[in-house]
Design a protein around this motif. Structure first.
Motif, PDB file in Angstrom:
ATOM      1  N   GLY A 299      42.916 -29.318 102.973  1.00 47.01           N
ATOM      2  CA  GLY A 299      43.246 -30.246 101.298  1.00 47.01           C
ATOM      3  C   GLY A 299      43.694 -28.437 101.018  1.00 47.01           C
ATOM      4  N   VAL A 300      43.825 -27.451 101.244  1.00 48.39           N
ATOM      5  CA  VAL A 300      44.345 -26.179 100.906  1.00 48.39           C
ATOM      6  C   VAL A 300      44.024 -26.012 102.097  1.00 48.39           C
ATOM      7  N   TYR A 301      45.756 -25.115 102.937  1.00 47.84           N
ATOM      8  CA  TYR A 301      45.488 -24.335 103.915  1.00 47.84           C
ATOM      9  C   TYR A 301      46.314 -22.937 103.385  1.00 47.84           C
ATOM     10  N   ALA A 302      46.147 -21.903 103.163  1.00 51.15           N
ATOM     11  CA  ALA A 302      46.858 -20.616 102.810  1.00 51.15           C
ATOM     12  C   ALA A 302      46.271 -19.858 104.251  1.00 51.15           C
ATOM     13  N   TYR A 303      47.856 -18.862 104.688  1.00 47.78           N
ATOM     14  CA  TYR A 303      46.995 -18.286 106.151  1.00 47.78           C
ATOM     15  C   TYR A 303      47.223 -16.653 105.337  1.00 47.78           C
ATOM     16  N   LYS A 304      47.303 -16.479 104.166  1.00 46.22           N
ATOM     17  CA  LYS A 304      47.286 -14.925 103.687  1.00 46.22           C
ATOM     18  C   LYS A 304      45.724 -14.958 102.716  1.00 46.22           C
ATOM     19  N   GLY A 305      44.775 -15.613 102.897  1.00 39.52           N
ATOM     20  CA  GLY A 305      44.231 -14.980 101.583  1.00 39.52           C
ATOM     21  C   GLY A 305      44.446 -16.510 100.482  1.00 39.52           C
ATOM     22  N   ILE A 306      42.926 -16.661 100.104  1.00 39.01           N
ATOM     23  CA  ILE A 306      42.939 -17.295  98.404  1.00 39.01           C
ATOM     24  C   ILE A 306      42.209 -16.503  97.740  1.00 39.01           C
ATOM     25  N   THR A 307      43.019 -16.583  96.542  1.00 40.33           N
ATOM     26  CA  THR A 307      42.129 -15.704  95.628  1.00 40.33           C
ATOM     27  C   THR A 307      41.936 -16.976  94.580  1.00 40.33           C
ATOM     28  N   LEU A 308      41.362 -16.883  93.743  1.00 45.68           N
ATOM     29  CA  LEU A 308      40.599 -18.231  92.844  1.00 45.68           C
ATOM     30  C   LEU A 308      40.507 -16.772  91.885  1.00 45.68           C
ATOM     31  N   ARG A 316      39.654 -32.146  98.522  1.00 50.05           N
ATOM     32  CA  ARG A 316      39.113 -33.143  99.213  1.00 50.05           C
ATOM     33  C   ARG A 316      39.910 -33.251 100.691  1.00 50.05           C
ATOM     34  N   ALA A 317      38.511 -33.044 101.195  1.00 47.84           N
ATOM     35  CA  ALA A 317      39.832 -33.337 102.972  1.00 47.84           C
ATOM     36  C   ALA A 317      39.176 -33.956 103.247  1.00 47.84           C
ATOM     37  N   ALA A 318      39.606 -35.475 104.357  1.00 45.48           N
ATOM     38  CA  ALA A 318      39.163 -36.069 105.417  1.00 45.48           C
ATOM     39  C   ALA A 318      39.975 -36.795 106.715  1.00 45.48           C
ATOM     40  N   ALA A 319      39.610 -36.310 107.724  1.00 46.28           N
ATOM     41  CA  ALA A 319      40.608 -37.227 108.494  1.00 46.28           C
ATOM     42  C   ALA A 319      39.525 -37.710 109.211  1.00 46.28           C
ATOM     43  N   GLU A 320      39.658 -38.555 110.995  1.00 44.38           N
ATOM     44  CA  GLU A 320      39.526 -38.821 111.516  1.00 44.38           C
ATOM     45  C   GLU A 320      39.620 -38.297 112.843  1.00 44.38           C
ATOM     46  N   ARG A 321      40.330 -37.602 112.468  1.00 43.00           N
ATOM     47  CA  ARG A 321      40.130 -36.364 113.821  1.00 43.00           C
ATOM     48  C   ARG A 321      38.514 -35.339 113.860  1.00 43.00           C
ATOM     49  N   ASP A 322      39.091 -34.751 115.398  1.00 44.86           N
ATOM     50  CA  ASP A 322      38.011 -33.695 114.973  1.00 44.86           C
ATOM     51  C   ASP A 322      37.925 -32.409 114.352  1.00 44.86           C
ATOM     52  N   ASP A 323      38.620 -31.637 113.345  1.00 37.53           N
ATOM     53  CA  ASP A 323      38.700 -30.664 112.407  1.00 37.53           C
ATOM     54  C   ASP A 323      39.013 -31.277 110.804  1.00 37.53           C
ATOM     55  N   VAL A 324      38.315 -30.298 110.351  1.00 39.96           N
ATOM     56  CA  VAL A 324      38.738 -30.979 108.555  1.00 39.96           C
ATOM     57  C   VAL A 324      38.370 -29.670 107.909  1.00 39.96           C
ATOM     58  N   SER A 325      38.979 -29.083 107.271  1.00 37.86           N
ATOM     59  CA  SER A 325      38.402 -27.808 105.905  1.00 37.86           C
ATOM     60  C   SER A 325      39.084 -28.918 104.742  1.00 37.86           C
ATOM     61  N   ALA A 326      38.246 -27.950 103.668  1.00 36.41           N
ATOM     62  CA  ALA A 326      39.209 -28.444 102.507  1.00 36.41           C
ATOM     63  C   ALA A 326      39.470 -27.067 102.243  1.00 36.41           C
ATOM     64  N   LEU A 327      38.906 -26.751 101.695  1.00 38.11           N
ATOM     65  CA  LEU A 327      39.661 -24.967 101.554  1.00 38.11           C
ATOM     66  C   LEU A 327      39.903 -23.604 103.011  1.00 38.11           C
ATOM     67  N   PHE A 328      40.528 -23.310 102.996  1.00 35.53           N
ATOM     68  CA  PHE A 328      40.503 -22.499 104.341  1.00 35.53           C
ATOM     69  C   PHE A 328      41.860 -21.937 104.249  1.00 35.53           C
ATOM     70  N   THR A 329      40.853 -20.982 104.934  1.00 33.96           N
ATOM     71  CA  THR A 329      42.292 -19.226 105.382  1.00 33.96           C
ATOM     72  C   THR A 329      41.848 -19.160 106.789  1.00 33.96           C
ATOM     73  N   ASP A 330      42.917 -17.820 107.537  1.00 33.26           N
ATOM     74  CA  ASP A 330      42.469 -18.157 109.059  1.00 33.26           C
ATOM     75  C   ASP A 330      42.925 -16.252 109.128  1.00 33.26           C
ATOM     76  N   GLU A 331      43.499 -15.344 108.209  1.00 32.84           N
ATOM     77  CA  GLU A 331      43.523 -14.325 108.331  1.00 32.84           C
ATOM     78  C   GLU A 331      43.670 -13.221 107.127  1.00 32.84           C
TER      79      GLU A 331
END
Length: 584
Positions: A299-308, A316-331
């Motif tokens: 749904g939302v992918y931000a590499y450098k953080g999320i501030t609300l 909302r996020a959905a997929a038939e593939r094997d990895d799904v994330s609604a609100l995600f950051t990895d750095e």
């Protein structure tokens, strides 16, 4: 006849000392001569420029020429049609009033003001195009009043500038491209005022090689088929209290090569049918505004953080593939604070509703901070009408066979080699988390087992499950390249340290609320969001689900290793470097 020659040191008599000026004197003489020559040149040029300025007419930098409907008009002379549907002052300004004709082009700077209903059409090229001139860079400014409309339809870019584009006023601009971008700025793009902008492109809806700023109280709609709805190569800023709606069929709805900043009461909606809804190579910040994002995979992918910050966010996020994330950051980290309301739902084989991770040494990430807010985070494997998939299934002989079915966690923080171990902090907030594997999980991976993921709850209590508490998780995994220790915490019941995320002690639903609130009824609401894309139903055996806790409790290390490996697989959700953007 006597001949005089200048002696050199090679000509001097033997024994005679040939006196030469000191090097410093050479320098002084050279500088003094240069100053005298320079003064003469500068004075001469100044005089020449003064005379030429008196002899030549005064000309301001402006459009060097314009082309209207295939006819070119050069700068210095006003032009227009007899009906008064268009006029140009021979410099910067062009006025449209009921214009209905072909393409408009210019070199340099062009200000277009429109009144009434205007239509620009080009079936074989661009609609409005401003290019760099010989004396001035391209700049396109468009402005109209509240009762006016500018319609631009073309096969190539509908509205394009080789420099900046500024759209202002209270009018309505409709830009449509059947093959390219609707609005394309090679510099920065700014939309201000209170008007409405509708941009529909076969490629991008709205794009800029620089920054995009939407400071508008009206409605901005950007639709794309092949590429992004909104595509900012640098930063995207949305403010002004208006509504922004971006969509894409095949690509990301909103994309930024830098940061995305939404504020000032703005309402943003992003929808992609085949890709992420919102993606920022930098960070995402939503302050005093709302964001509604529906995507495939993320749904939302931000590499450098999320501030609300005092934000209302639905993802909302959905997929038939094997990895799904609604609100995600990895750095970097996720921060939800100051009365924010967040509703996140993810559905897939490996799914997380709210998640952050870190795999890089000495970098941020892997921490979730929730304070004074209301959060709902739900992760599902598939819609099967039960409590989720069984992670063990029965074979034809009735034997219980360990089989990984997926990992689904409502709120998940994970670190490996980060600055500090994974942390989930909940302070004076109401949090409802559900996952077919676990509701909330903090996990730290290390080579020595010293890093431990933690869950911290302050000013709030665990209402569900009954008797719920923070429990510890430990697991050791022997891999081909060494030993990996997994240590963390989850919400559950009992006092034992678990070694499997599928242990019966792990809570699949957790409700946390400020201590003074009344405990809600322990009834599971309909968590399936309306219109969410579903994946295929996976058949599971309920007997297997009941057996999981027993296997883990007996210390069956082979079974524990299988499910722990599944958790490690979930931790690798969305792995991969930043792919190069389609249109560099």
């Amino acid at each position: 006849m006597a001949t005089f020659t200048t002696p050199t040191k090679h000509d001097r008599p033997v024994g005679t000392r040939f006196a030469e000026p000191r090097p410093r004197h050479h320098a002084v003489l050279a500088r003094g001569s240069w100053r005298r020559v320079t003064r003469r040149i500068v004075c001469g040029l100044a005089c020449a420029l003064t005379v030429s300025s008196l002899l030549m007419p005064s000309i301001s930098l402006a459009a060097e020429w314009v082309d209207v409907g295939g006819t070119q008009y050069n700068a210095g002379s006003a032009a227009g049609d007899d009906a008064g549907t268009w006029s140009w002052d021979g410099a910067d300004d062009m006025k449209l009033n009921g214009y209905d004709g072909g393409a408009i082009q210019a070199e340099g700077k062009l200000n277009v003001s429109y009144s009434g209903n205007n239509t620009v059409t080009n079936e074989n090229g661009r609609g409005i195009l401003v290019m760099d001139g010989n004396t001035e860079n391209a700049e396109l400014n468009i402005q109209g009043d509240a009762s006016s409309t500018l319609n631009v339809t073309s096969s190539s870019d509908a509205i394009m500038s080789n420099g900046d584009i500024n759209i202002d006023g209270a009018g309505t601009v409709n830009a449509t491209s059947t093959e390219r971008d609707a609005i394309d700025a090679k510099g920065d793009l700014t939309i201000k005022g209170s008007g409405n902008i509708n941009a529909t492109g076969d490629s991008d809806g709205i794009r800029a090689d620089g920054n995009i700023t939407i400071d508008n109280s009206g409605t901005v709609t950007a639709k794309a088929t092949e590429d992004q709805g909104i595509d900012a190569k640098e930063n995207l800023t949305i403010k002004g209290g208006g509504t922004v709606e971006a969509s894409s069929i095949e690509d990301v709805a909103i994309w930024a090569g830098g940061n995305i900043d939404i504020s000032g009461g703005s309402q943003v909606k992003a929808n992609s049918k085949e890709d992420y809804a919102v993606k920022a190579i930098g960070g995402l910040t939503v302050t005093n505004a709302s964001l509604n994002a529906h995507g495939v995979g993320y749904g939302v992918y931000a590499y450098k953080g999320i501030t609300l910050d005092h934000a209302t966010v639905t993802v909302r996020a959905a997929a038939e593939r094997d990895d799904v994330s609604a609100l995600f950051t990895d750095e970097d980290d996720i921060v939800i604070k100051n009365g924010s309301i967040v509703d996140a739902f993810a559905e897939g084989e490996f799914s997380t509703a709210i998640s952050t991770r870190n795999y890089n040494p000495n970098e941020a990430g892997g921490h979730i901070y929730i304070s004074d807010s209301v959060v709902k985070a739900i992760a599902r494997y598939a819609e099967i009408g039960g409590d989720g998939p069984a992670c063990y299934s029965g074979d034809q002989d009735g034997e219980i066979t360990p089989e990984r079915r997926g990992v689904n966690i409502g709120i998940f923080a994970q670190t490996s080699e980060g600055i500090m171990p994974a942390t989930i902090s909940i302070v004076r907030s109401t949090v409802t988390a559900e996952g077919d594997t676990a509701a909330i999980f903090a996990l730290a991976m290390s080579a020595d087992g010293k890093a431990i993921g933690t869950i911290e709850i302050e000013g709030a209590s665990i209402l569900t499950p009954e008797g719920g508490k923070v429990i510890d998780y430990r697991h050791k995994e022997e891999l081909s390249d060494g030993t990996v220790y997994e240590a963390g915490q989850t919400i559950g019941t009992g006092d034992a340290v678990i070694d499997s995320p599928y242990d019966d002690a792990v809570a699949k639903r957790a409700v946390i609320a400020p201590s003074e609130e009344t405990k809600p009824e322990d009834s599971k609401p309909d968590s399936k969001p309306e219109g969410t894309k579903t994946t295929k139903t996976v058949a599971t055996a309920t007997v297997g689900a009941k057996t999981v806790g027993k296997l883990a409790a007996t210390g069956d290390t082979s079974s524990a290793a299988i499910v722990a490996t599944a958790l490690a697989g979930a931790a690798a959700i969305a792995a991969g470097a930043v792919a190069s953007h389609k249109r560099s």
